[in-house]
Design an enzyme around this catalytic site. Structure first.
Site, mmCIF file in Angstrom:
data_model
loop_
_atom_site.group_PDB
_atom_site.id
_atom_site.type_symbol
_atom_site.label_atom_id
_atom_site.label_comp_id
_atom_site.label_asym_id
_atom_site.label_seq_id
_atom_site.Cartn_x
_atom_site.Cartn_y
_atom_site.Cartn_z
ATOM 1 N N GLY A 59 0.813 -1.212 0.000
ATOM 2 C CA GLY A 59 0.000 0.000 0.000
ATOM 3 C C GLY A 59 0.843 1.257 0.000
ATOM 4 C CD GLU A 60 2.234 1.345 3.872
ATOM 5 O OE1 GLU A 60 1.406 1.511 4.776
ATOM 6 O OE2 GLU A 60 2.410 0.227 3.313
ATOM 7 C CE1 TYR A 61 7.193 0.254 -5.893
ATOM 8 C CE2 TYR A 61 4.971 -0.296 -6.605
ATOM 9 C CZ TYR A 61 6.295 -0.050 -6.909
ATOM 10 O OH TYR A 61 6.721 -0.091 -8.210
ATOM 11 N N GLY A 64 3.574 5.891 -2.703
ATOM 12 C CA GLY A 64 4.776 6.647 -3.056
ATOM 13 C C GLY A 64 5.120 6.626 -4.531
#
Length: 411
Positions: A59-61, A64
């Site tokens: 999710g953070e990938y 970003g």
């Protein structure tokens, strides 16, 4: 406090090793961390210039990625190192084209931090959201290496703002600048006297907006959907699927098509969904043109295409909030202007609260509520259209975080 934290990290390391005997996901992380430094030494030479991106998980990938893509293009002569803490991020994006080296982040010990930075020596480091590791960050600060945090989202109950959270709180001061999703996160940072802050918004809005610029065409979905109304249920868990299959079996009109893309790809889970349905079902892995045309339900037992499938939805259901696993990404279908249904455990997802308030998202907590909402959206095309438009408008209003970050970095 620092001593207690460091002891805790070593205990975590021991605990993960023990747990890896019984848990395949944990085992992947333990095994994957064993060769990190060898991989780094093999791929990064002493005179290489580097940029480091760190994400907790997938999710953070995705969050970003808009920033990563621009930096990849700008820093063409640099080696890009991409690290993940979770196997669910690493295993899916270990071949990411935005990085030269993709690794697991070593556990946050002082020695690991020193060893890692001795090899990588990043000119710029980008952390996403709130995966904060004090020893790595303190070592970055000690070496005066530029580090920023993007799409930060803090809550009062985070350890940064508690009496016992001093090591993690101090680590925030290693960032030369923090870009927050909202004003409340900014105020929390200011309460601990951190002031290098920009309220940029959430880069996920830029990420999902870029999906509109891609080719979302899928031949097999067009064969399946034909000219019928289509419900797409994405990232579902068993508790979601129990409600959905009950609706499909007993409530759904005959001419409505349904696509289920479960979060869990294990064979027994796919089998459970298929066996719970009393209508014609086809699996992505077994599909044929005739099977797609005649089936009422398509089960997508593969990964990587859900964001494109959402472009064919007339109504979307996003999983994770019926149970307690955590709501999955509702912005992916929202960008295509479709109404969305979710469970009622969404308190940690501010975008869900806002989209419910604007009447683009509908929260349900039981079978009867799901049946009522789906039936109304199926039978009322005006409401369906208005609700979907509310969601696409919400995406347009909130995008723009990327430009604020790039402006600060002068890219």
């Amino acid at each position: 406090m620092g001593f207690i934290y460091n002891i805790g990290i070593h205990l975590v390391h021991f605990g993960l090793k023990c747990a890896s005997t019984f848990n395949e996901k944990i085992k992947k992380g333990v095994v994957g961390r064993q060769n990190v430094f060898a991989i780094l030494r093999e791929n990064i030479k002493a005179n290489d210039k580097t940029i480091w991106f760190h994400c907790a998980s997938l999710g953070e990938y995705e969050q970003g990625l808009p920033v990563f893509k621009v930096m990849r293009e700008h820093y063409k002569r640099h080696k890009i190192v991409l690290s993940f803490f979770s196997p669910s991020g690493y295993e899916i994006r270990k071949n990411s084209p935005i990085a030269d080296v993709v690794i697991y982040l070593p556990l946050d010990t002082k020695n690991n931090a020193k060893h890692f930075l001795d090899i990588v020596k990043p000119e710029l480091t980008v952390f996403v959201k709130y995966d904060i590791w004090p020893n790595f960050l303190n070592e970055l600060k000690k070496r005066k290496l530029r580090t920023i945090l993007i799409s930060a989202n803090f809550r009062e109950n985070h350890s940064f703002f508690k009496f016992y959270g001093k090591p993690r709180r101090q680590a925030l001061f290693a960032f030369e600048h923090i870009f927050t999703q909202n004003e409340s996160s900014k105020k929390l940072l200011q309460s601990i006297h951190y002031n290098n802050i920009t309220v940029s918004g959430d880069t996920r809005f830029d990420r999902v907006s870029s999906q509109l610029e891609q080719d979302n065409h899928l031949d097999f979905i067009e064969i399946f959907k034909q000219d019928k109304l289509c419900i797409v249920a994405g990232s579902t868990w068993p508790e979601d699927e129990a409600l959905l299959t009950e609706f499909i079996n007993h409530q759904a009109p005959k001419d409505v098509k349904c696509i289920i893309a479960p979060h869990n790809m294990k064979a027994h889970q796919i089998r459970n969904i298929k066996e719970s349905l009393t209508v014609d079902v086809v699996l992505f892995s077994e599909m044929s043109d005739e099977g797609l045309k005649s089936a009422k339900v398509l089960i997508v037992d593969t990964i990587g295409i859900l964001s494109k499938i959402y472009s064919y939805a007339d109504i979307a259901f996003v999983g994770g909030a019926v149970g307690t696993t955590g709501l999955h990404n509702i912005l992916e279908p929202a960008v295509f202007g479709v109404p969305i249904i979710i469970g009622n455990n969404y308190s940690k997802f501010p975008e869900a609260k806002e989209m419910i308030d604007t009447a683009g998202v509908f929260s349900i907590s039981n079978q009867n509520q799901l049946n009522l909402v789906l039936t109304e959206l199926i039978e009322n095309p005006i409401k369906r259209s208005l609700s979907g438009n509310k969601n696409s408008d919400f995406i347009k209003i909130n995008k723009g975080a990327l430009n604020k970050i790039l402006e600060y970095l002068d890219l």
